[in-house]
Design a protein around this motif. Structure first.
Motif, PDB file in Angstrom:
ATOM      1  N   ALA A 343       0.843  -1.196   0.000  1.00  0.00           N
ATOM      2  CA  ALA A 343       0.000   0.000   0.000  1.00  0.00           C
ATOM      3  C   ALA A 343       0.876   1.242   0.000  1.00  0.00           C
ATOM      4  N   GLN A 344       1.936   1.207   0.782  1.00  0.00           N
ATOM      5  CA  GLN A 344       2.789   2.385   0.874  1.00  0.00           C
ATOM      6  C   GLN A 344       3.504   2.655  -0.431  1.00  0.00           C
ATOM      7  N   GLY A 345       3.735   1.580  -1.201  1.00  0.00           N
ATOM      8  CA  GLY A 345       4.416   1.756  -2.476  1.00  0.00           C
ATOM      9  C   GLY A 345       3.486   2.089  -3.620  1.00  0.00           C
ATOM     10  N   SER A 346       2.190   2.071  -3.368  1.00  0.00           N
ATOM     11  CA  SER A 346       1.245   2.307  -4.464  1.00  0.00           C
ATOM     12  C   SER A 346       0.991   3.796  -4.656  1.00  0.00           C
ATOM     13  N   LYS A 347       0.452   4.101  -5.819  1.00  0.00           N
ATOM     14  CA  LYS A 347       0.247   5.513  -6.132  1.00  0.00           C
ATOM     15  C   LYS A 347      -1.212   5.908  -6.038  1.00  0.00           C
ATOM     16  N   ALA A 348      -1.470   7.036  -5.421  1.00  0.00           N
ATOM     17  CA  ALA A 348      -2.835   7.549  -5.375  1.00  0.00           C
ATOM     18  C   ALA A 348      -3.100   8.282  -6.678  1.00  0.00           C
ATOM     19  N   PRO A 349      -4.352   8.164  -7.204  1.00  0.00           N
ATOM     20  CA  PRO A 349      -4.658   8.852  -8.460  1.00  0.00           C
ATOM     21  C   PRO A 349      -4.337  10.347  -8.399  1.00  0.00           C
ATOM     22  N   ILE A 350      -4.507  10.927  -7.221  1.00  0.00           N
ATOM     23  CA  ILE A 350      -4.270  12.367  -7.087  1.00  0.00           C
ATOM     24  C   ILE A 350      -2.811  12.702  -7.411  1.00  0.00           C
ATOM     25  N   GLN A 351      -1.957  11.703  -7.307  1.00  0.00           N
ATOM     26  CA  GLN A 351      -0.534  11.945  -7.549  1.00  0.00           C
ATOM     27  C   GLN A 351      -0.221  12.092  -9.034  1.00  0.00           C
ATOM     28  N   ARG A 693     -10.139  10.509   5.168  1.00  0.00           N
ATOM     29  CA  ARG A 693     -10.418  11.943   5.024  1.00  0.00           C
ATOM     30  C   ARG A 693      -9.233  12.771   5.510  1.00  0.00           C
ATOM     31  N   ALA A 694      -8.683  12.372   6.658  1.00  0.00           N
ATOM     32  CA  ALA A 694      -7.554  13.116   7.212  1.00  0.00           C
ATOM     33  C   ALA A 694      -6.359  13.065   6.262  1.00  0.00           C
ATOM     34  N   THR A 695      -6.121  11.882   5.688  1.00  0.00           N
ATOM     35  CA  THR A 695      -4.980  11.746   4.786  1.00  0.00           C
ATOM     36  C   THR A 695      -5.162  12.601   3.537  1.00  0.00           C
ATOM     37  N   MET A 696      -6.381  12.579   2.985  1.00  0.00           N
ATOM     38  CA  MET A 696      -6.596  13.355   1.770  1.00  0.00           C
ATOM     39  C   MET A 696      -6.493  14.853   2.041  1.00  0.00           C
ATOM     40  N   THR A 697      -6.986  15.286   3.178  1.00  0.00           N
ATOM     41  CA  THR A 697      -6.835  16.698   3.537  1.00  0.00           C
ATOM     42  C   THR A 697      -5.346  17.021   3.626  1.00  0.00           C
ATOM     43  N   ASN A 698      -4.630  16.125   4.256  1.00  0.00           N
ATOM     44  CA  ASN A 698      -3.194  16.301   4.411  1.00  0.00           C
ATOM     45  C   ASN A 698      -2.497  16.401   3.045  1.00  0.00           C
ATOM     46  N   ILE A 699      -2.907  15.528   2.120  1.00  0.00           N
ATOM     47  CA  ILE A 699      -2.305  15.556   0.789  1.00  0.00           C
ATOM     48  C   ILE A 699      -2.590  16.878   0.092  1.00  0.00           C
ATOM     49  N   ARG A 700      -3.827  17.335   0.233  1.00  0.00           N
ATOM     50  CA  ARG A 700      -4.179  18.605  -0.410  1.00  0.00           C
ATOM     51  C   ARG A 700      -3.350  19.749   0.157  1.00  0.00           C
ATOM     52  N   GLN A 701      -3.183  19.749   1.468  1.00  0.00           N
ATOM     53  CA  GLN A 701      -2.337  20.777   2.078  1.00  0.00           C
ATOM     54  C   GLN A 701      -0.923  20.681   1.528  1.00  0.00           C
ATOM     55  N   ASN A 702      -0.429  19.468   1.432  1.00  0.00           N
ATOM     56  CA  ASN A 702       0.922  19.264   0.927  1.00  0.00           C
ATOM     57  C   ASN A 702       1.074  19.775  -0.498  1.00  0.00           C
ATOM     58  N   LEU A 703       0.090  19.429  -1.339  1.00  0.00           N
ATOM     59  CA  LEU A 703       0.167  19.869  -2.722  1.00  0.00           C
ATOM     60  C   LEU A 703       0.137  21.391  -2.777  1.00  0.00           C
ATOM     61  N   PHE A 704      -0.656  21.974  -1.904  1.00  0.00           N
ATOM     62  CA  PHE A 704      -0.711  23.428  -1.843  1.00  0.00           C
ATOM     63  C   PHE A 704       0.656  23.993  -1.478  1.00  0.00           C
ATOM     64  N   PHE A 705       1.231  23.456  -0.396  1.00  0.00           N
ATOM     65  CA  PHE A 705       2.560  23.909   0.039  1.00  0.00           C
ATOM     66  C   PHE A 705       3.565  23.789  -1.091  1.00  0.00           C
ATOM     67  N   ALA A 706       3.500  22.639  -1.767  1.00  0.00           N
ATOM     68  CA  ALA A 706       4.494  22.370  -2.789  1.00  0.00           C
ATOM     69  C   ALA A 706       4.324  23.291  -3.995  1.00  0.00           C
ATOM     70  N   PHE A 707       3.065  23.458  -4.408  1.00  0.00           N
ATOM     71  CA  PHE A 707       2.795  24.263  -5.594  1.00  0.00           C
ATOM     72  C   PHE A 707       3.036  25.747  -5.351  1.00  0.00           C
ATOM     73  N   ILE A 708       2.643  26.203  -4.177  1.00  0.00           N
ATOM     74  CA  ILE A 708       2.644  27.634  -3.933  1.00  0.00           C
ATOM     75  C   ILE A 708       4.054  28.215  -4.087  1.00  0.00           C
TER      76      ILE A 708
END
Ligand SMILES: Nc1ncnc2c1ncn2[C@@H]1O[C@H](COP(=O)(O)OP(=O)(O)OP(=O)(O)O)[C@@H](O)[C@H]1O
Ligand SMILES: [Cu+]
Ligand SMILES: [Mg+2]
Length: 758
Positions: A343-351, A693-708
């Motif tokens: 699971a840890q090695g798999s990719k989320a579609p959002i990625q 839900r917590a993980t996806m929120t976390n990912i969105r925050q991360n993507l925001f941090f990274a993109f910004i």
């Protein structure tokens, strides 16, 4: 034509030498180019590649060779290695890298400080008498910066070169280009200072920029590496749970042997407070066992003869013997580790988005940087400004944080799940689970204990005990052939009534969702639902009233007919799991529509549903129709999760957007569900949904941090704000921002470790 059987092997390779998502892309490309490789997924965060290949067309060595040719390292990693601690090699390698980084940071940090102090008067334009002017001597600065550029920054060059050979560009390319531009321009100014002055130009040097940027990026990488080690902590914790030795009884002798030497069938002695070494079945004794580390369930479980025990759980008070049934890589714990790792090695579609962006990002950035230089040089005619802006663009644009944003959260999230006894199959499941709005709960075994018991029994011929027992014998003989939980209950009941199980059943037939039939001593016996009897034309009126009463009380009624005549009915009650009512309430609080699905009749179903507080019920659903029912919910536009025991609900679990299998003890491997709850507790469903839900929120925050950083940083670095505000981005600030972006993403991902349920 000969037909060769094509086989597919799946292997996990541990990768070395990646520094950003660009490297992951390069490796993936290299592996995919090997003929015979069917599929390959490289994960930057977990530093592993999952490769599916045809062993007749290629070999692991070839694949490893391809990775090495691309400039990286790959080692094969078996489940055994993992469990026996060879996975520690990863930790050792990381430690070594951290030590190396630390040394380089010291050197470059001290030198950078001297350079910055020396440049202060020039940078600020102030008169600072306490700073000796020789500190700003170009040649001194050159001598100081050179080791930083080429020793501390050596691996930027090395990695950039690797990438170049693969016709790729990574973050190292950007750092190498950016700092080299600053360094070599400064060197030029140092060498030809007089010439520049003659031309009416001020020879400026940017040695301190090069050095400080390298220092900052090294600091960023240091923190990133340390944090990455922590994301895989959950797995290491699981592995660390294993017992080291087992006390086996062989040839009447008791001795302690290393856990690797335990074989299936060994008799093992467990004393109070000891860890149970492997999986097995209790043969003697009684105790309670703390299984929380595996199932997430905190209440100790009672174990007596015949019960299964799970390796790595802790024996509490009693002492017992058990026979090993699973050892090595087959144990529950080992399988959990494997699942979590996958699971840890798999990719989320959002990625995918992030991946696509990083793929063309670096070349685009280099183009923007060149454009910046050209424009500044042509419009302002100032080569210095043109140069520092170009450097700023190159440095700020580094997409490394983007590559980390999703996988780090996924790693922490899935690891956290495992800690709570929730196995999430893939990053995709984790992502889908947060979109759910409908949850279908199977009744038997999910909401209820799944262990029905006979509570009432009446016949059409009054209360003559003799005849009742005769009929019960027929029923029990028939049910003995069935594997249905109801059948088991009937058999148990018959045994408690001292029924003799003599007799032969012929033409036995189980009609799924309806009942069973067979012939005993030339008499056709049927046990099943009223609906089935009505279809067969067997009259049920005589006992309808009694049945109604029982069903209204939530009991399941089974009907008994002999030779097409109704002869009796029996009521079976299944107790609700203690957590069901609260769990249903919590699911509804989470905003989910809760539906109960069962093969049981309408009235019984309604009564149970009412007891647990479920408004919508699907009753009399035949096993094969369960999947269709899920489809019909999906056609209503719903995102459906199905919770079941995973064995007879398999098609429905597969059809649902998310199939959640409620654990049946130790059979984790057989379930094909998206999420498996190791303990049978419905509370796990809530935890799983919240975690997703917590993980996806976390990912969105991360993507925001990274993109910004990139999105906002590039135009500023290019000097877009200069005409309006006179703002430029100092390359040093760009370096700090870029180091900070990775660190902020990782820090944010690690926050998930504090996740707790309601
Ligand atoms: N072996 C059996 N003996 C008696 N009745 C049976 C047997 N098998 C099935 N039935 C009847 O058929 C009905 C439907 O069975 P089915 O297995 O589809 O659902 P269930 O196990 O009752 O409920 P759930 O869908 O919640 O698991 C049962 O409620 C029972 O009345
Ligand atoms: Cu970077
Ligand atoms: Mg059932």
């Amino acid at each position: 034509m000969s037909q060769t059987q094509s086989r597919t092997d799946t292997t996990t390779l541990k990768l070395q030498g990646m520094s950003c998502a660009g490297c992951a892309n390069a490796i993936q490309k290299a592996i995919n180019n090997v003929s015979g490789v069917e599929e390959c997924e490289v994960n930057f965060a977990s530093e592993q590649a999952t490769v599916q290949f045809n062993p007749e067309k290629t070999s692991l060595e070839t694949i490893q060779g391809a990775v090495e040719d691309a400039g990286y390292g790959a080692s094969v990693y078996s489940q055994e290695d993992m469990m026996t601690g060879r996975g520690d090699a990863e930790i050792v390698a990381r430690e070594a890298e951290l030590k190396d980084l630390k040394r380089k940071i010291w050197v470059s940090g001290v030198i950078s400080l001297i350079l910055v102090v020396g440049s202060l008067p020039m940078m600020t334009g102030l008169d600072l008498p306490f700073i000796p002017p020789w500190l700003h001597n170009y040649w001194l600065q050159f001598v100081l910066t050179t080791p930083v550029q080429f020793w501390c920054g050596s691996h930027f060059y090395r990695n950039a070169w690797k990438a170049f050979k693969n016709r790729a560009a990574t973050m190292d390319t950007l750092v190498a280009l950016g700092t080299s531009a600053a360094y070599f321009y400064s060197l030029f100014a140092t060498l030809f200072a007089d010439f520049l002055i003659q031309q009416g130009l001020t020879p400026q040097v940017y040695y301190e920029s090069a050095a400080v940027i390298i220092t900052l990026i090294l600091v960023g990488r240091f923190m990133e590496n340390r944090a990455r080690g922590e994301t895989s902590q959950a797995i290491r914790k699981l592995i660390g749970l294993q017992a080291r030795s087992a006390r086996v009884i062989r040839d009447g002798e008791t001795k302690d042997i290393p856990i690797q030497e335990v074989e299936i069938g060994d008799m093992i002695q467990v004393r109070p407070g000891e860890k149970i070494p492997v999986d097995g079945e209790v043969t003697q004794g009684y105790s309670t066992v703390d299984e929380s580390m595996v199932t997430g369930e905190s209440i100790p479980v009672e174990k007596s003869v015949g019960d299964e025990v799970i390796g790595s759980t802790i024996n509490k008070t009693g002492s017992f013997q058990f026979q090993a049934t699973r050892v090595g890589k087959d144990t529950v714990l080992s399988q959990i580790v494997q699942l979590v790792q996958q699971a840890q090695g798999s990719k989320a579609p959002i990625q995918n988005l992030a991946d696509q962006v990083t793929g063309w990002f670096v070349p685009v950035v280099i183009a923007i940087a060149l454009l910046t230089f050209v424009l500044w040089f042509n419009i302002m005619g100032n080569v210095t400004l043109a140069l520092i802006n170009m450097v700023a663009v190159l440095i700020i644009a580094c997409p490394c944080a983007l590559g980390l944003a999703t996988p780090t959260s996924v790693m922490v999230g899935t690891g956290k799940g495992a800690e709570n006894g929730i196995l999430i199959k893939s990053a995709e499941s984790l992502e889908t689970a947060q979109k759910l709005n409908t949850i279908v709960l199977d009744k038997t075994g999910t909401l209820t204990e799944g262990k029905p018991q006979v509570t009432d029994y009446v016949t059409t011929f009054g209360t003559s005990n003799q005849n009742e027992l005769k009929l019960l014998r027929l029923v029990a003989l028939l049910e003995q052939q069935s594997e249905h939980p109801l059948a088991e209950a009937v058999v148990d009941y018959a045994k408690s009534q001292q029924v003799q199980f003599n007799g032969i059943v012929e033409d036995f037939n189980a009609i799924t969702g309806s009942g069973v039939q067979g012939t005993v001593s030339d008499r056709v016996v049927r046990v099943g639902t009223a609906r089935w009897f009505n279809e067969l034309g067997i009259k049920t009126e005589t006992l309808a009233e009694k049945a109604n009463q029982w069903e209204a009380a939530g009991k399941t009624v089974i009907w008994i007919a002999v030779d097409h005549e109704l002869e009796g009915i029996m009521a079976l009650a299944d107790t609700l799991k203690p957590s069901s009512v609260d769990a249903v309430k919590a699911l509804r609080t989470l905003g989910l529509e809760v539906v109960m699905m069962t093969g049981d009749n309408e009235k019984t179903a309604a009564s149970i549903a009412q007891q647990v507080g479920i408004p919508r019920v699907m009753s009399q659903v035949r096993p094969e129709q369960k999947a269709e029912q899920i489809v019909s919910l999906q056609q209503e536009g719903k995102q459906v999760a199905m919770v079941g025991d995973g064995i007879n609900d398999a098609p429905a679990l597969a059809q649902a957007d998310i199939g959640i299998a409620i654990g049946t003890g130790t059979d984790i491997a057989i379930t094909t569900s998206d999420i498996t709850l190791i303990s049978g507790d419905l509370q796990g469903v809530i935890t799983a949904i919240e975690l997703s839900r917590a993980t996806m929120t976390n990912i969105r925050q991360n993507l925001f941090f990274a993109f910004i950083y990139n999105v906002a940083g590039i135009p500023i670095a290019a000097g877009i704000l200069y005409p309006i505000f006179g703002w430029l981005l100092n390359p040093i600030i760009a370096g700090a921002a870029m180091a900070f972006s990775s660190v902020s993403v990782l820090t944010n991902a690690l926050r998930l470790r504090k996740f707790q349920t309601l």
